[in-house]
Design an enzyme around this catalytic site. Structure first.
Site, PDB file in Angstrom:
ATOM      1  N   GLY A 267       6.542 -40.612  16.104  1.00  0.00           N
ATOM      2  CA  GLY A 267       7.467 -39.650  16.715  1.00  0.00           C
ATOM      3  C   GLY A 267       7.393 -38.336  15.968  1.00  0.00           C
ATOM      4  N   CYS A 333      33.101 -25.715   9.415  1.00  0.00           N
ATOM      5  CA  CYS A 333      34.204 -25.745   8.452  1.00  0.00           C
ATOM      6  C   CYS A 333      34.120 -26.987   7.570  1.00  0.00           C
ATOM      7  CB  CYS A 333      35.531 -25.704   9.189  1.00  0.00           C
ATOM      8  SG  CYS A 333      35.767 -24.215  10.182  1.00  0.00           S
TER       9      CYS A 333
END
Length: 382
Positions: A267, A333
């Site tokens: 992959g 955040c």
């Protein structure tokens, strides 16, 4: 090849599509596939691991080049089904297959990589004809020592423990429709050492020989899994493809008892080098001796550095090399939103950064929905 696009191409892509964005090079994808295919024995099948990147352009390109596909969810099965491939070119893996997924695989004629007796029994109850499956086995030996993605020889959620195979075979012999006709062992992850890959694959073939001789298992297929690696830094050597191909040829010669098909599921190797992620600097901040470059995107788009500690290669477009140390932070955040510590030229808000080798485990692995930032476009470039 760390970067699929040069500075001029990166600037053009950023101006045309905005930032942040991902861009994938069809040419680079073709080069990776054809280079690997050229060194492999003819009875080795390449099955692209869709989890690396399910972009339709990549799937269509690899399909046109003759690839089969390794899927691990119903969503991936549906993307491959849209390619309208002939039967026999799709595999279905994963440790938690639901009945609806198994039924879809059965209807599609997909080869299931059974993780345990549950997969076998559910398929048997659904089937009205003989169904060949591959059995995933978790070896008793550590096949890629210290690799946190693969895990060691201890407890695993994947496959059937090697020592449990005899008991499973006894139960499976009572099934009406399902027949175990292949072996699946996920062999490695991001391994660039051809000699080590030969050792790992040799251990898998030795396991297959033992199961064949001691328990009468017959194998139409032996699936070695994925694990072919790519470099993420200039000082990392790429996988020596010629040596890798010679290693597989040598192993097949040593294991003359096995005359059928080997399967590889690359992959990252096929998709990684074709991708580039583009993002601009939003602000520069110095905090207690650390210089931060805060970007438009972070682990919501590229979570791989957080998961593995391996940053993607990065350059400042149009600025050449530099010696200033920056901690690259994203807009989320959380103090976990870091993309690595790098040396770059002096940066300013608006500067464009290019992250290479992001064609695999990029956007599709990110924390995309956290904080509801817009999802960046993915651009297919011929």
């Amino acid at each position: 090849m760390l970067f699929a696009f040069d500075d001029a191409q990166c600037r053009s892509l950023a101006e045309t599509h905005g930032t942040p964005c991902f861009a994938y090079s069809g040419e680079a994808a073709t080069e990776q596939f054809t280079a690997l295919r050229a060194v492999l024995p003819s009875r080795v099948r390449l099955a692209y691991a869709v989890k690396a990147n399910p972009h339709p352009g990549l799937l269509a390109r690899f399909a046109a080049l003759g690839a089969s596909f390794d899927c691990a969810s119903i969503g991936e099965l549906e993307r491959v089904e849209a390619l309208k491939l002939p039967p026999g070119r799709t595999f279905f893996a994963g440790p938690g297959k639901r009945e609806t997924e198994l039924l879809r695989a059965l209807v599609m004629g997909v080869r299931v990589q059974a993780e345990g007796f549950e997969d076998l029994a559910r398929l048997d109850a659904m089937a009205d004809r003989e169904v060949a499956v591959n059995l995933r086995v978790h070896p008793a030996f550590d096949i890629d020592e210290g690799n946190r993605i693969i895990g060691g020889s201890g407890p695993s959620a994947f496959g059937v423990d090697e020592e449990e195979v005899p008991a499973l075979l006894q139960k499976a012999a009572q099934l009406r429709h399902v027949r175990i006709r292949g072996l699946h062992v996920f062999a490695a992850s991001n391994q660039r050492d051809a000699a080590k890959l030969r050792t790992i694959h040799g251990a898998v073939l030795n396991l297959a020989k033992h199961l064949h001789e001691a328990h009468g298992m017959t194998f139409e297929q032996i699936d070695l899994g994925g694990g072919l690696g790519v470099p993420y830094a200039p000082d990392e050597a790429p996988l020596d493809l010629r040596t890798f191909g010679q290693g597989l040829s040598g192993l097949l010669a040593e294991h003359a008892w096995f005359t059928d098909e080997l399967i590889l599921e690359p992959g990252r190797f096929l998709a990684g080098p074709c991708g580039t992620y583009l993002a601009r600097v939003v602000r520069i901040k110095e905090s207690r001796g650390t210089r931060f470059a805060i970007l438009e995107g972070g682990i919501n788009h590229l979570i791989r550095p957080l998961l593995t500690g391996q940053p993607f290669p990065v350059r400042a477009v149009g600025k050449g090399h530099g010696t200033l140390s920056y901690t690259l932070a994203g807009p989320l955040c959380t103090s976990l939103d870091r993309l690595g510590e790098v040396r770059l030229p002096e940066l300013a808000p608006g500067d464009l950064l290019a992250f290479g080798t992001t064609g695999a485990y990029g956007l599709n692995e990110g924390m995309t929905h956290f904080l509801s930032h817009p999802v960046p476009p993915e651009v297919w470039v011929e």
